[in-house]
Design a protein around this motif. Structure first.
Motif, PDB file in Angstrom:
ATOM      1  N   MET A   1      81.549  23.400  28.820  1.00 39.84           N
ATOM      2  CA  MET A   1      81.393  24.221  27.729  1.00 39.84           C
ATOM      3  C   MET A   1      81.717  22.431  26.058  1.00 39.84           C
ATOM      4  O   MET A   1      82.836  22.796  26.467  1.00 39.84           O
ATOM      5  CB  MET A   1      81.282  25.247  26.799  1.00 39.84           C
ATOM      6  CG  MET A   1      80.675  25.133  25.576  1.00 39.84           C
ATOM      7  SD  MET A   1      80.306  27.077  25.631  1.00 39.84           S
ATOM      8  CE  MET A   1      80.245  27.778  23.670  1.00 39.84           C
ATOM      9  N   VAL A   2      80.870  22.359  25.580  1.00 40.09           N
ATOM     10  CA  VAL A   2      80.960  21.406  24.675  1.00 40.09           C
ATOM     11  C   VAL A   2      82.707  21.655  23.479  1.00 40.09           C
ATOM     12  O   VAL A   2      82.052  22.978  23.200  1.00 40.09           O
ATOM     13  CB  VAL A   2      79.257  20.917  23.996  1.00 40.09           C
ATOM     14  CG1 VAL A   2      80.072  20.088  23.525  1.00 40.09           C
ATOM     15  CG2 VAL A   2      78.748  20.275  25.306  1.00 40.09           C
ATOM     16  N   ASN A   3      82.911  21.099  23.572  1.00 43.03           N
ATOM     17  CA  ASN A   3      84.337  21.328  22.248  1.00 43.03           C
ATOM     18  C   ASN A   3      84.318  20.395  21.560  1.00 43.03           C
ATOM     19  O   ASN A   3      84.583  19.191  21.789  1.00 43.03           O
ATOM     20  CB  ASN A   3      85.287  21.428  22.850  1.00 43.03           C
ATOM     21  CG  ASN A   3      86.206  22.209  21.970  1.00 43.03           C
ATOM     22  OD1 ASN A   3      86.377  21.491  21.237  1.00 43.03           O
ATOM     23  ND2 ASN A   3      86.732  22.789  22.413  1.00 43.03           N
ATOM     24  N   VAL A   8      84.780  13.421  24.743  1.00 34.72           N
ATOM     25  CA  VAL A   8      83.822  13.576  25.772  1.00 34.72           C
ATOM     26  C   VAL A   8      83.247  14.045  26.904  1.00 34.72           C
ATOM     27  O   VAL A   8      84.042  15.159  27.582  1.00 34.72           O
ATOM     28  CB  VAL A   8      82.938  11.856  26.133  1.00 34.72           C
ATOM     29  CG1 VAL A   8      81.824  11.952  26.166  1.00 34.72           C
ATOM     30  CG2 VAL A   8      83.898  11.380  24.618  1.00 34.72           C
ATOM     31  N   TYR A   9      82.484  15.370  26.470  1.00 39.15           N
ATOM     32  CA  TYR A   9      81.990  16.081  27.263  1.00 39.15           C
ATOM     33  C   TYR A   9      80.795  15.381  28.676  1.00 39.15           C
ATOM     34  O   TYR A   9      79.483  15.258  28.531  1.00 39.15           O
ATOM     35  CB  TYR A   9      81.519  17.764  26.806  1.00 39.15           C
ATOM     36  CG  TYR A   9      80.675  18.449  27.572  1.00 39.15           C
ATOM     37  CD1 TYR A   9      81.423  19.176  27.970  1.00 39.15           C
ATOM     38  CD2 TYR A   9      79.260  18.600  28.509  1.00 39.15           C
ATOM     39  CE1 TYR A   9      81.222  20.089  29.294  1.00 39.15           C
ATOM     40  CE2 TYR A   9      79.246  19.734  29.269  1.00 39.15           C
ATOM     41  CZ  TYR A   9      80.173  20.895  29.437  1.00 39.15           C
ATOM     42  OH  TYR A   9      79.751  21.422  30.183  1.00 39.15           O
ATOM     43  N   ALA A  37      84.016  14.601  36.077  1.00 40.51           N
ATOM     44  CA  ALA A  37      83.200  15.405  35.526  1.00 40.51           C
ATOM     45  C   ALA A  37      83.699  17.034  34.478  1.00 40.51           C
ATOM     46  O   ALA A  37      84.872  17.527  35.412  1.00 40.51           O
ATOM     47  CB  ALA A  37      81.773  15.094  35.713  1.00 40.51           C
ATOM     48  N   ASP A  38      83.097  16.856  33.890  1.00 41.95           N
ATOM     49  CA  ASP A  38      83.064  18.487  33.072  1.00 41.95           C
ATOM     50  C   ASP A  38      82.391  18.980  33.724  1.00 41.95           C
ATOM     51  O   ASP A  38      82.869  20.466  34.268  1.00 41.95           O
ATOM     52  CB  ASP A  38      83.102  18.168  31.712  1.00 41.95           C
ATOM     53  CG  ASP A  38      84.221  16.970  31.022  1.00 41.95           C
ATOM     54  OD1 ASP A  38      85.077  18.008  30.669  1.00 41.95           O
ATOM     55  OD2 ASP A  38      83.616  16.676  30.153  1.00 41.95           O
ATOM     56  N   ALA A  39      80.926  18.576  33.705  1.00 46.04           N
ATOM     57  CA  ALA A  39      79.675  19.713  34.050  1.00 46.04           C
ATOM     58  C   ALA A  39      79.246  19.378  34.950  1.00 46.04           C
ATOM     59  O   ALA A  39      79.129  17.255  34.815  1.00 46.04           O
ATOM     60  CB  ALA A  39      78.767  20.478  33.097  1.00 46.04           C
ATOM     61  N   VAL A  40      78.794  19.710  36.737  1.00 43.07           N
ATOM     62  CA  VAL A  40      77.180  19.048  37.064  1.00 43.07           C
ATOM     63  C   VAL A  40      75.676  20.090  37.066  1.00 43.07           C
ATOM     64  O   VAL A  40      75.780  20.843  36.331  1.00 43.07           O
ATOM     65  CB  VAL A  40      78.075  19.311  38.837  1.00 43.07           C
ATOM     66  CG1 VAL A  40      78.258  20.926  38.861  1.00 43.07           C
ATOM     67  CG2 VAL A  40      77.290  18.718  39.675  1.00 43.07           C
ATOM     68  N   ILE A  97      84.939  22.853  38.529  1.00 41.06           N
ATOM     69  CA  ILE A  97      83.660  22.198  37.475  1.00 41.06           C
ATOM     70  C   ILE A  97      82.906  23.189  36.984  1.00 41.06           C
ATOM     71  O   ILE A  97      82.484  24.611  38.046  1.00 41.06           O
ATOM     72  CB  ILE A  97      82.559  21.383  38.421  1.00 41.06           C
ATOM     73  CG1 ILE A  97      82.567  19.942  37.107  1.00 41.06           C
ATOM     74  CG2 ILE A  97      82.535  21.742  39.746  1.00 41.06           C
ATOM     75  CD1 ILE A  97      81.903  19.152  38.002  1.00 41.06           C
ATOM     76  N   GLN A  98      82.458  23.271  35.674  1.00 41.76           N
ATOM     77  CA  GLN A  98      81.248  24.478  34.947  1.00 41.76           C
ATOM     78  C   GLN A  98      79.777  23.626  36.129  1.00 41.76           C
ATOM     79  O   GLN A  98      79.568  22.655  36.056  1.00 41.76           O
ATOM     80  CB  GLN A  98      80.968  23.873  33.521  1.00 41.76           C
ATOM     81  CG  GLN A  98      79.844  24.959  32.888  1.00 41.76           C
ATOM     82  CD  GLN A  98      79.821  24.549  32.258  1.00 41.76           C
ATOM     83  OE1 GLN A  98      80.522  23.548  30.393  1.00 41.76           O
ATOM     84  NE2 GLN A  98      78.797  25.573  30.846  1.00 41.76           N
ATOM     85  N   PHE A  99      79.177  24.716  36.295  1.00 41.63           N
ATOM     86  CA  PHE A  99      77.823  24.374  36.734  1.00 41.63           C
ATOM     87  C   PHE A  99      76.958  24.979  35.591  1.00 41.63           C
ATOM     88  O   PHE A  99      76.895  25.924  34.290  1.00 41.63           O
ATOM     89  CB  PHE A  99      77.431  25.812  37.007  1.00 41.63           C
ATOM     90  CG  PHE A  99      76.384  26.445  37.968  1.00 41.63           C
ATOM     91  CD1 PHE A  99      75.796  25.870  38.760  1.00 41.63           C
ATOM     92  CD2 PHE A  99      74.927  27.339  37.377  1.00 41.63           C
ATOM     93  CE1 PHE A  99      74.314  25.716  39.475  1.00 41.63           C
ATOM     94  CE2 PHE A  99      74.062  26.988  37.298  1.00 41.63           C
ATOM     95  CZ  PHE A  99      73.442  26.334  38.077  1.00 41.63           C
TER      96      PHE A  99
END
Length: 362
Positions: A1-3, A8-9, A37-40, A97-99
């Protein structure tokens, strides 16, 4: 989640590059995780809710897929059902990794929010005038990343007004006037600041460099007081790196296993090694941004005396002799009197003998 106070997210946009294959989708998750990467991000939709049967394709889609095929037929093959989502979310958890997914209809919002309790929603540029979907997303109380491709500043403001209303008025009847009131309210603005990140975007695949207008990120940030990121559709990795240098808090970029795979988005996507390069470069740039204070960095301190200079005797100087431009010069190292005092020493009387190249002393 963006913090917003951290790094950088980075969103690795798998989108529909899984081509309807669960195995391919899982491999994309693996690639995104390995790249750092933080999310896919995937796309959640039902073709029957998204597009009319006879809707035409975008120009870029006709170049990369069967031109005689309708948009409906193309995307119907790219749907992910509930079981697919469950499997992919579990695989993301396994890979650390975040979905993340973009919903395109009410059913998709409900699936993501109520069935899988995702941490946030990503809304695409094409939905920025879709007030019912925006309202549905905001009333889920989930944070929203909103892309602004193809939009004017006024359209972005209208979309934010809907979101402000959705966050602050969960049960009230929606209307243009109600949206406006919510947007202008203290509560509405606070809700936007707490929940919304805007992404500047150019909705073309690939986007021409001359159409990117990264300076529009500054305009969005100034106009709305919200954190701003960049959803990139250009070729290569130069532009998202530049966006980070301009202050982007989120970067979104399409990627694929192979640009030669069939499908609408592969040609405008990064391949695995390029995705790794982008993530690594972004991390280097954000580390380099550092502090706005202009002071010597810790790594520089040891080089100050080596690189700077001191006042030294240009030739032999005898005690009682006057310092002049002929006998006083400046040389390394900088462990003596700073050359900033050069003119103060001119005309002074030497209080000791100096050999050539010897540092002068007080």
């Amino acid at each position: 989640m963006v913090n917003r106070s951290q790094n950088v997210y980075i969103i690795a946009e798998a989108g529909v590059n899984h081509n309807g294959s669960l195995d391919l989708a899982k491999k994309l998750i693996d690639v995104a995780a390995e790249a750092g990467a933080d999310a896919v991000k995937f796309q959640t939709f039902k073709a029957d809710n998204l597009v009319r049967k006879n809707a035409s394709k975008a120009e870029y889609q006709t170049r990369t897929t069967d031109a005689s095929e309708s948009q409906y037929a193309m995307i119907k093959k790219l749907e992910l059902d509930e079981e697919d989502h469950q499997i992919l979310i579990q695989h993301c958890d396994h890979r650390g990794i975040q979905f993340l997914s973009t919903p395109f209809d009410f059913d998709s919002v409900d699936l993501l929010v109520h069935k899988f309790n995702v941490k946030q929603l990503k809304i695409s540029s094409g939905e920025i005038t879709n007030a019912p979907l925006l309202l549905k997303a905001a009333r889920s109380s989930k944070p929203i990343i909103l892309s602004t491709g193809m939009s004017t500043l006024g359209e972005v403001e209208q979309a934010l007004a809907v979101l402000a209303f959705g966050y602050t008025e969960p049960d009230s009847m929606p209307s243009i006037e109600a949206f406006h009131f919510a947007y202008c309210s203290v509560e509405g603005q606070q809700a936007l600041r707490q929940n919304v990140v805007l992404l500047h975007c150019t909705t073309e695949y690939p986007a021409p460099f001359e159409d990117v207008n990264l300076r529009a990120m500054d305009t969005l940030a100034t106009a709305f007081g919200l954190p701003v990121g960049f959803s990139d559709h250009t070729s290569g990795i130069a532009v998202p790196i530049a966006a980070v240098a301009r202050g982007a808090v989120v970067i979104e970029k399409h990627f694929t296993l192979d640009r030669n795979l069939p499908g609408p988005d592969h040609k405008a996507s990064l391949e695995p090694d390029e995705l790794k390069d982008m993530v690594r470069s972004i991390r280097q740039v954000e580390a380099a941004l550092g502090s706005p204070l202009k002071t010597p960095a810790p790594s520089e301190l040891k080089n100050i005396s080596v690189a700077r200079k001191s006042l030294v005797a240009a030739r032999t100087i005898r005690e009682g002799e006057i310092f002049t431009t002929e006998n006083l010069t400046v040389k390394r190292p900088g462990d003596g009197i700073s050359p900033m005092y050069y003119w103060e020493w001119l005309g002074k009387t030497a209080e000791k003998n100096y050999e050539a190249d010897e540092k002068v002393r007080r």
